[in-house]
Design a protein around this motif. Structure first.
Motif, PDB file in Angstrom:
ATOM      1  N   TYR A  57     -64.833 116.646  -0.388  1.00 33.40           N
ATOM      2  CA  TYR A  57     -63.502 116.117  -0.107  1.00 33.40           C
ATOM      3  C   TYR A  57     -63.384 115.747   1.367  1.00 33.40           C
ATOM      4  CZ  TYR A  57     -58.473 115.645   0.252  1.00 33.40           C
ATOM      5  OH  TYR A  57     -57.217 115.143   0.490  1.00 33.40           O
ATOM      6  N   GLU A  58     -62.893 114.551   1.620  1.00 36.35           N
ATOM      7  CA  GLU A  58     -62.702 114.071   2.987  1.00 36.35           C
ATOM      8  C   GLU A  58     -61.221 114.071   3.310  1.00 36.35           C
ATOM      9  OE1 GLU A  58     -63.588 110.148   5.763  1.00 36.35           O
ATOM     10  OE2 GLU A  58     -64.401 110.236   3.738  1.00 36.35           O
ATOM     11  N   LEU A  59     -60.833 114.853   4.307  1.00 30.56           N
ATOM     12  CA  LEU A  59     -59.437 114.985   4.691  1.00 30.56           C
ATOM     13  C   LEU A  59     -58.950 113.712   5.389  1.00 30.56           C
ATOM     14  CD1 LEU A  59     -56.894 116.726   4.961  1.00 30.56           C
ATOM     15  CD2 LEU A  59     -57.870 117.645   7.080  1.00 30.56           C
ATOM     16  N   LYS A  60     -57.981 113.058   4.750  1.00 35.89           N
ATOM     17  CA  LYS A  60     -57.285 111.902   5.319  1.00 35.89           C
ATOM     18  C   LYS A  60     -55.810 112.186   5.092  1.00 35.89           C
ATOM     19  CE  LYS A  60     -60.955 108.605   4.341  1.00 35.89           C
ATOM     20  NZ  LYS A  60     -61.359 107.445   3.556  1.00 35.89           N
ATOM     21  N   PRO A  61     -55.155 112.852   6.035  1.00 35.57           N
ATOM     22  CA  PRO A  61     -53.819 113.393   5.777  1.00 35.57           C
ATOM     23  C   PRO A  61     -52.772 112.329   5.450  1.00 35.57           C
ATOM     24  CG  PRO A  61     -54.356 113.543   8.104  1.00 35.57           C
ATOM     25  CD  PRO A  61     -55.595 113.073   7.407  1.00 35.57           C
ATOM     26  N   HIS A  62     -52.215 112.469   4.252  1.00 34.25           N
ATOM     27  CA  HIS A  62     -51.160 111.572   3.807  1.00 34.25           C
ATOM     28  C   HIS A  62     -50.260 112.314   2.831  1.00 34.25           C
ATOM     29  CE1 HIS A  62     -54.016 111.301   0.481  1.00 34.25           C
ATOM     30  NE2 HIS A  62     -52.976 110.938  -0.260  1.00 34.25           N
TER      31      HIS A  62
END
Length: 189
Positions: A121-126
């Protein structure tokens, strides 16, 4: 999160645990009203406002451990909204993009380690506002019409939610189930 593929290239779906940050008031109320309004206008699912910080294997014991660790070690998290964006991905139809922060990286690392996951999982805050397959012009128009009236959004809780990955429909969203929850501490007290 890396998807499992069969020999013929089809994506297989699996049950996972998604770890969410939950906004505190007044942001929670603002986002929930926005989600409810968009869901009503576009016949889409209603869901709790959240920022997904990790997605890992479905293990309830790991979820409880991860939330316990985070609640003990992490304080309230403030994130800066960068704007409203949209995409053709169901779970990112319309969303608020946030700036990365050291506190967010810390809780992401802590959850990943406590969950004992090998997830990619790649954290891309949204924070999603709508889950619906819509035409690009409609998505762009919606993105341009929404303004987040907050310069910072504070998050004071974390939840572990059992869900199917990839989430592809309103029925998938309706089947989400919270398996653990914890409050983050406020160091101002």
């Amino acid at each position: 999160m890396e998807l499992n593929r069969t020999r013929n290239g089809l994506v297989t779906r699996q049950t996972v645990i998604a770890y969410w940050l939950i906004p505190s008031e007044p942001a929670h109320n603002f986002f929930q009203r926005t989600i409810n309004d968009l869901a009503d206008r576009y016949d889409a699912p209603v869901f709790e406002p959240h920022v997904t910080i990790h997605v890992g294997a479905y293990r309830a014991d790991a979820a409880n451990n991860a939330l316990g660790d985070a609640a003990r070690e992490c304080k309230l998290i403030g994130l800066t909204p960068l704007g409203i964006d949209q995409s053709d991905e169901f779970i990112k139809t319309l969303f608020v993009q946030f700036a990365m922060s050291a506190e967010l990286r810390k809780i992401n690392d802590m959850i990943r380690e406590a969950a004992n996951g090998s997830s990619q999982y790649e954290l891309k805050p949204h924070l999603s506002l709508l889950y619906k397959n819509l035409a690009a012009p409609t998505r762009r128009e919606l993105a341009a019409s929404i303004n987040v009236p907050l310069s910072e959004v504070t998050f004071d809780a974390i939840k572990a939610v059992r869900c199917v990955s990839p989430t592809e429909s309103g029925a998938d969203v309706g089947a989400w189930h919270v398996v653990a929850a914890a409050s983050l501490s406020d160091d101002r007290v």
